[in-house]
Design a protein around this motif. Structure first.
Motif, PDB file in Angstrom:
ATOM      1  N   PHE A  47       0.690  -1.150   0.045  1.00  0.00           N
ATOM      2  CA  PHE A  47       0.038  -0.184   0.042  1.00  0.00           C
ATOM      3  C   PHE A  47       1.098   1.174  -0.131  1.00  0.00           C
ATOM      4  O   PHE A  47       2.281   1.278   0.159  1.00  0.00           O
ATOM      5  N   GLN A  48       0.164   2.306  -0.219  1.00  0.00           N
ATOM      6  CA  GLN A  48       0.836   3.663  -0.422  1.00  0.00           C
ATOM      7  C   GLN A  48       0.256   4.631   0.703  1.00  0.00           C
ATOM      8  O   GLN A  48      -1.161   4.750   0.659  1.00  0.00           O
ATOM      9  N   TYR A  49       0.707   5.516   1.422  1.00  0.00           N
ATOM     10  CA  TYR A  49       0.192   6.651   2.229  1.00  0.00           C
ATOM     11  C   TYR A  49       0.771   7.965   1.740  1.00  0.00           C
ATOM     12  O   TYR A  49       1.859   8.075   1.245  1.00  0.00           O
ATOM     13  N   TYR A  50      -0.246   8.766   1.738  1.00  0.00           N
ATOM     14  CA  TYR A  50       0.115  10.263   1.561  1.00  0.00           C
ATOM     15  C   TYR A  50      -0.939  11.193   2.343  1.00  0.00           C
ATOM     16  O   TYR A  50      -2.214  10.954   2.368  1.00  0.00           O
ATOM     17  N   GLU A  51      -0.414  11.981   2.774  1.00  0.00           N
ATOM     18  CA  GLU A  51      -0.999  12.930   3.709  1.00  0.00           C
ATOM     19  C   GLU A  51      -1.965  12.318   4.548  1.00  0.00           C
ATOM     20  O   GLU A  51      -3.280  12.100   4.884  1.00  0.00           O
ATOM     21  N   GLU A  52      -1.282  11.096   5.523  1.00  0.00           N
ATOM     22  CA  GLU A  52      -1.716  10.149   6.551  1.00  0.00           C
ATOM     23  C   GLU A  52      -2.767   9.462   6.001  1.00  0.00           C
ATOM     24  O   GLU A  52      -3.373   8.886   7.135  1.00  0.00           O
ATOM     25  N   GLU A  54      -4.059   6.046   3.493  1.00  0.00           N
ATOM     26  CA  GLU A  54      -3.964   5.212   2.473  1.00  0.00           C
ATOM     27  C   GLU A  54      -4.507   5.729   1.443  1.00  0.00           C
ATOM     28  O   GLU A  54      -5.693   5.514   1.188  1.00  0.00           O
ATOM     29  N   ARG A  55      -3.844   5.729   0.025  1.00  0.00           N
ATOM     30  CA  ARG A  55      -4.678   5.987  -1.186  1.00  0.00           C
ATOM     31  C   ARG A  55      -4.359   4.831  -2.087  1.00  0.00           C
ATOM     32  O   ARG A  55      -5.098   5.147  -3.106  1.00  0.00           O
ATOM     33  N   GLN A  56      -3.730   3.973  -1.820  1.00  0.00           N
ATOM     34  CA  GLN A  56      -3.700   2.962  -2.995  1.00  0.00           C
ATOM     35  C   GLN A  56      -3.441   1.432  -2.108  1.00  0.00           C
ATOM     36  O   GLN A  56      -2.392   1.630  -1.295  1.00  0.00           O
ATOM     37  N   GLY A  66      -1.287  -0.167   7.856  1.00  0.00           N
ATOM     38  CA  GLY A  66      -0.475   0.837   8.216  1.00  0.00           C
ATOM     39  C   GLY A  66      -0.782   2.100   8.598  1.00  0.00           C
ATOM     40  O   GLY A  66      -2.015   2.698   8.895  1.00  0.00           O
ATOM     41  N   HIS A  67       0.126   3.111   8.591  1.00  0.00           N
ATOM     42  CA  HIS A  67      -0.221   4.369   9.111  1.00  0.00           C
ATOM     43  C   HIS A  67       1.041   5.515   8.619  1.00  0.00           C
ATOM     44  O   HIS A  67       2.194   4.937   8.485  1.00  0.00           O
ATOM     45  N   GLN A  68       0.434   6.744   8.603  1.00  0.00           N
ATOM     46  CA  GLN A  68       1.501   7.668   8.146  1.00  0.00           C
ATOM     47  C   GLN A  68       1.152   8.885   9.156  1.00  0.00           C
ATOM     48  O   GLN A  68       0.253   9.300   9.541  1.00  0.00           O
ATOM     49  N   PHE A  69       2.412   9.472   9.764  1.00  0.00           N
ATOM     50  CA  PHE A  69       2.400  10.388  10.613  1.00  0.00           C
ATOM     51  C   PHE A  69       2.615  11.794  10.278  1.00  0.00           C
ATOM     52  O   PHE A  69       2.965  11.803   8.983  1.00  0.00           O
ATOM     53  N   GLU A  75       4.405   3.611   9.544  1.00  0.00           N
ATOM     54  CA  GLU A  75       4.506   2.331   9.932  1.00  0.00           C
ATOM     55  C   GLU A  75       3.770   1.107   9.312  1.00  0.00           C
ATOM     56  O   GLU A  75       2.877   1.369   8.699  1.00  0.00           O
ATOM     57  N   LEU A  76       4.229  -0.196   9.336  1.00  0.00           N
ATOM     58  CA  LEU A  76       3.578  -1.210   8.675  1.00  0.00           C
ATOM     59  C   LEU A  76       3.329  -2.266   9.773  1.00  0.00           C
ATOM     60  O   LEU A  76       4.313  -2.615  10.525  1.00  0.00           O
ATOM     61  N   ASN A  77       1.955  -2.698   9.971  1.00  0.00           N
ATOM     62  CA  ASN A  77       1.761  -3.636  11.114  1.00  0.00           C
ATOM     63  C   ASN A  77       1.134  -4.844  10.272  1.00  0.00           C
ATOM     64  O   ASN A  77       0.241  -4.718   9.253  1.00  0.00           O
TER      65      ASN A  77
END
Lengths: 110, 113
Positions: A47-52, A54-56, A66-69, A75-77
């Protein structure tokens, strides 16, 4: 200029456990992608993260999250680990179409 | 379905023996084709991006070319330090503007003195 950094470099878990992998993107990059690379195979998009957000997302089960700060780190869980989750997990950061990869986290599930 | 196939799986060369690696792809509108180098236990290192058929890019002993169905990575007079796995990846044009890459399995290159 530090590139993409990932931690830990190696990890050993047992089946059923949960794991968290961390990634700090290259300076100036706002997008983080995660890939799984099994031995002898090419990386597969998780997956991909942008602006906190998941966009794809690739073809991975919901056990992968996952998570983006706000500082763009990510982080990938992975929950309920399976033997088949053993792989090199790669984080890549980008600002445009060119991805820069970290050295990865080698996860072994016993 | 978007797909990337690389050949050969493995290649052994003598130092100075030039050769080419192949990457065949099917994609619903190519936005870009990428070549990466990967050393054991490391993440992929960016080499080239190609966007349209006929485009060529060079870096030291490496030259990448692109047609409508495949890309070649030519290695001229390789040295042992060129030994690595070379990965090809494509980005689809209609991926919503997002840069998801679809990778091939790679070609493992070994260059012997």
């Amino acid at each position: 200029d530090a590139g993409v950094t990932q931690s830990p470099t190696h990890l050993i878990k047992t089946r059923g456990q949960q794991v968290t992998l961390r990634c700090s993107p290259k300076s100036g990059h706002d997008t983080v992608s995660w890939y799984q690379q099994a031995l002898g195979q090419g990386p597969q998009f998780i997956f991909q993260y942008y602006e906190e957000e998941e966009r794809q997302r690739g073809n991975f089960p919901d056990r992968f999250s996952g998570h983006q700060f706000p500082n763009y780190s990510s982080e990938l869980n992975v929950n309920a680990l399976l033997l088949g989750d053993s792989a090199l997990y790669l984080c890549a950061s980008s600002r445009n179409e060119k991805l820069f990869f970290g050295s990865g986290t080698q996860l072994s599930v016993l | 379905e978007d797909q990337v196939t690389q050949s050969p799986e493995a290649l052994r060369l003598q130092e100075g023996e030039s050769s080419s690696l192949n990457c065949s792809y099917t994609v619903s509108g190519l936005r870009g084709l990428f070549w990466y180098r990967q050393d054991p236990g490391k993440g992929p290192e960016f080499l080239f991006t190609l966007y349209s058929a006929g485009e060529e890019k060079e870096k030291e002993r490496l030259k990448a070319t692109l047609t409508k169905k495949e890309s070649f990575l030519h290695i001229t007079a390789p040295k042992p330090e060129d030994s690595a796995t070379y990965l090809c990846a494509v980005q689809a044009h209609f991926s919503g503007g997002y840069n998801k890459l679809i990778f091939g399995a790679g070609t493992r290159l070994a260059v012997h003195p």
